[in-house]
Write a protein that holds these residues in place. Structure first.
Motif, PDB file in Angstrom:
ATOM      1  N   ALA A  34       7.021  -7.485  -1.806  1.00 50.29           N
ATOM      2  CA  ALA A  34       7.729  -6.476  -2.582  1.00 50.29           C
ATOM      3  C   ALA A  34       6.917  -5.198  -2.721  1.00 50.29           C
ATOM      4  N   TRP A  35       7.648  -4.103  -2.876  1.00 47.16           N
ATOM      5  CA  TRP A  35       7.042  -2.824  -3.196  1.00 47.16           C
ATOM      6  C   TRP A  35       7.447  -2.450  -4.621  1.00 47.16           C
ATOM      7  N   PHE A  36       6.469  -1.990  -5.361  1.00 49.44           N
ATOM      8  CA  PHE A  36       6.683  -1.455  -6.703  1.00 49.44           C
ATOM      9  C   PHE A  36       6.088  -0.053  -6.727  1.00 49.44           C
ATOM     10  N   ARG A  37       6.453   0.691  -7.741  1.00 49.41           N
ATOM     11  CA  ARG A  37       5.826   1.998  -7.905  1.00 49.41           C
ATOM     12  C   ARG A  37       5.637   2.280  -9.389  1.00 49.41           C
ATOM     13  N   GLN A  38       4.678   3.146  -9.648  1.00 49.14           N
ATOM     14  CA  GLN A  38       4.406   3.520 -11.027  1.00 49.14           C
ATOM     15  C   GLN A  38       4.188   5.020 -11.096  1.00 49.14           C
ATOM     16  N   ALA A  39       5.087   5.684 -11.790  1.00 45.14           N
ATOM     17  CA  ALA A  39       4.968   7.117 -12.003  1.00 45.14           C
ATOM     18  C   ALA A  39       4.080   7.368 -13.224  1.00 45.14           C
ATOM     19  N   PRO A  40       3.482   8.525 -13.300  1.00 46.68           N
ATOM     20  CA  PRO A  40       2.623   8.836 -14.450  1.00 46.68           C
ATOM     21  C   PRO A  40       3.363   8.659 -15.772  1.00 46.68           C
ATOM     22  N   GLN A  81       9.743   2.573   4.755  1.00 48.32           N
ATOM     23  CA  GLN A  81      10.084   3.893   5.267  1.00 48.32           C
ATOM     24  C   GLN A  81      10.854   4.633   4.187  1.00 48.32           C
ATOM     25  N   MET A  82      10.317   5.763   3.779  1.00 51.24           N
ATOM     26  CA  MET A  82      10.920   6.524   2.686  1.00 51.24           C
ATOM     27  C   MET A  82      11.418   7.855   3.223  1.00 51.24           C
ATOM     28  N   ASN A  83      12.704   8.067   3.142  1.00 58.29           N
ATOM     29  CA  ASN A  83      13.323   9.311   3.598  1.00 58.29           C
ATOM     30  C   ASN A  83      13.955  10.040   2.417  1.00 58.29           C
ATOM     31  N   SER A  84      14.270  11.291   2.642  1.00 57.09           N
ATOM     32  CA  SER A  84      14.921  12.109   1.604  1.00 57.09           C
ATOM     33  C   SER A  84      14.178  12.003   0.282  1.00 57.09           C
ATOM     34  N   LEU A  85      12.884  12.136   0.345  1.00 59.20           N
ATOM     35  CA  LEU A  85      12.064  11.968  -0.853  1.00 59.20           C
ATOM     36  C   LEU A  85      12.345  13.048  -1.884  1.00 59.20           C
ATOM     37  N   GLU A  86      12.255  12.645  -3.127  1.00 53.87           N
ATOM     38  CA  GLU A  86      12.508  13.527  -4.262  1.00 53.87           C
ATOM     39  C   GLU A  86      11.257  13.552  -5.148  1.00 53.87           C
ATOM     40  N   PRO A  87      11.077  14.609  -5.912  1.00 51.92           N
ATOM     41  CA  PRO A  87       9.912  14.651  -6.810  1.00 51.92           C
ATOM     42  C   PRO A  87       9.829  13.424  -7.725  1.00 51.92           C
ATOM     43  N   GLU A  88      10.993  12.863  -8.071  1.00 54.88           N
ATOM     44  CA  GLU A  88      11.013  11.676  -8.927  1.00 54.88           C
ATOM     45  C   GLU A  88      10.449  10.444  -8.228  1.00 54.88           C
ATOM     46  N   ASP A  89      10.247  10.511  -6.940  1.00 53.56           N
ATOM     47  CA  ASP A  89       9.648   9.396  -6.198  1.00 53.56           C
ATOM     48  C   ASP A  89       8.124   9.419  -6.270  1.00 53.56           C
ATOM     49  N   THR A  90       7.574  10.424  -6.877  1.00 53.91           N
ATOM     50  CA  THR A  90       6.124  10.521  -7.011  1.00 53.91           C
ATOM     51  C   THR A  90       5.566   9.367  -7.830  1.00 53.91           C
ATOM     52  N   TYR A 110      -1.552 -10.616 -10.206  1.00 56.46           N
ATOM     53  CA  TYR A 110      -2.642  -9.779  -9.713  1.00 56.46           C
ATOM     54  C   TYR A 110      -2.078  -8.606  -8.937  1.00 56.46           C
ATOM     55  N   TRP A 111      -2.690  -7.452  -9.126  1.00 54.59           N
ATOM     56  CA  TRP A 111      -2.262  -6.259  -8.402  1.00 54.59           C
ATOM     57  C   TRP A 111      -3.457  -5.661  -7.667  1.00 54.59           C
ATOM     58  N   GLY A 112      -3.238  -5.357  -6.410  1.00 51.38           N
ATOM     59  CA  GLY A 112      -4.273  -4.688  -5.636  1.00 51.38           C
ATOM     60  C   GLY A 112      -4.184  -3.183  -5.837  1.00 51.38           C
ATOM     61  N   ARG A 113      -4.954  -2.476  -5.049  1.00 51.96           N
ATOM     62  CA  ARG A 113      -4.951  -1.026  -5.127  1.00 51.96           C
ATOM     63  C   ARG A 113      -3.707  -0.472  -4.476  1.00 51.96           C
ATOM     64  N   GLY A 114      -3.068   0.477  -5.122  1.00 46.30           N
ATOM     65  CA  GLY A 114      -1.883   1.094  -4.568  1.00 46.30           C
ATOM     66  C   GLY A 114      -2.217   2.331  -3.757  1.00 46.30           C
ATOM     67  N   THR A 115      -1.169   2.989  -3.315  1.00 44.55           N
ATOM     68  CA  THR A 115      -1.338   4.213  -2.546  1.00 44.55           C
ATOM     69  C   THR A 115      -0.463   5.299  -3.178  1.00 44.55           C
ATOM     70  N   LEU A 116      -1.051   6.481  -3.369  1.00 44.11           N
ATOM     71  CA  LEU A 116      -0.374   7.542  -4.108  1.00 44.11           C
ATOM     72  C   LEU A 116       0.532   8.357  -3.199  1.00 44.11           C
ATOM     73  N   VAL A 117       1.770   8.521  -3.647  1.00 45.96           N
ATOM     74  CA  VAL A 117       2.724   9.399  -2.969  1.00 45.96           C
ATOM     75  C   VAL A 117       3.070  10.534  -3.927  1.00 45.96           C
ATOM     76  N   THR A 118       2.889  11.751  -3.456  1.00 42.84           N
ATOM     77  CA  THR A 118       3.195  12.918  -4.264  1.00 42.84           C
ATOM     78  C   THR A 118       4.254  13.738  -3.552  1.00 42.84           C
ATOM     79  N   VAL A 119       5.381  13.931  -4.221  1.00 40.87           N
ATOM     80  CA  VAL A 119       6.481  14.689  -3.645  1.00 40.87           C
ATOM     81  C   VAL A 119       6.622  15.990  -4.422  1.00 40.87           C
ATOM     82  N   SER A 120       6.471  17.090  -3.732  1.00 43.00           N
ATOM     83  CA  SER A 120       6.546  18.394  -4.379  1.00 43.00           C
ATOM     84  C   SER A 120       7.893  19.044  -4.097  1.00 43.00           C
ATOM     85  N   SER A 121       8.347  19.818  -5.061  1.00 50.80           N
ATOM     86  CA  SER A 121       9.665  20.466  -4.918  1.00 50.80           C
ATOM     87  C   SER A 121       9.542  21.833  -4.273  1.00 50.80           C
TER      88      SER A 121
END
Length: 121
Positions: A34-40, A81-90, A110-121
Motif C-alpha cells: 500500500a501507499w499512504f501519504r502525509q501532508a503537513p 504513477q501519479m498524473n495530473s498532480l495538484e498542490p493538495e497532493d503534496t 512499522y513505517w519506513g522512510r517516505g519520499t517527499l512529493v512537492t507540487v507547486s501551483s
C-alpha cells in the motif's frame, strides 16, 4: 519486510511523478502493498494498494483516474504513477506491506522512510 520508497521530488501542478517501493530481504508475493501519504499538519492517509500476487488494485477516491499502482514481479517493486498532480497532493509518501488489504494507517506497526512529493501551483 524492509521497504524503501523513492522517486519523490518537486513538480508543477498538472505534472507527473512515479514513485517506487522496493523490498529487501523478502518478496512481496504474499503481501498487499500500500501507499499512504502525509501532508503537513495532517494525518497519514491511504492512497492506493495492490495485492501483489494477483494484481488486484485499490484506490482512494481522491486519486481515482489520476494515480495508477502497478508492480514488477521480476524486480520485486511496486510503482505509483501519479498524473495530473495538484498542490493538495503534496506530502511525504510511504509504502508499506500487510498480509491483507488494509487501508487504515493504524493497522501497520512499522513505517519506513517516505519520499517527499512537492507540487507547486
Amino acid at each position: 519486510v524492509q521497504l524503501q520508497a523513492s522517486g519523490g521530488g518537486s513538480v508543477q501542478a498538472g505534472g507527473s511523478r512515479r514513485l517506487s517501493c522496493s523490498a529487501s530481504g523478502q518478496f512481496f508475493i504474499h503481501y498487499t502493498v500500500a501507499w499512504f501519504r502525509q501532508a503537513p499538519g495532517k494525518e497519514r492517509e491511504f492512497v492506493s494498494a495492490t495485492k501483489y500476487g494477483v494484481g488486484t488494485t485499490y484506490y482512494a477516491d481522491f486519486v481515482k483516474g489520476r494515480f495508477t499502482i502497478s508492480r514488477d514481479i521480476a524486480k520485486n517493486t511496486v510503482y505509483l504513477q501519479m498524473n495530473s498532480l495538484e498542490p493538495e497532493d503534496t506530502g511525504v509518501y510511504y509504502c508499506n506491506a500487510h498480509s491483507r488489504y488494509a487501508s487504515s494507517r493504524l493497522e501497520y506497526a512499522y513505517w519506513g522512510r517516505g519520499t517527499l512529493v512537492t507540487v507547486s501551483s
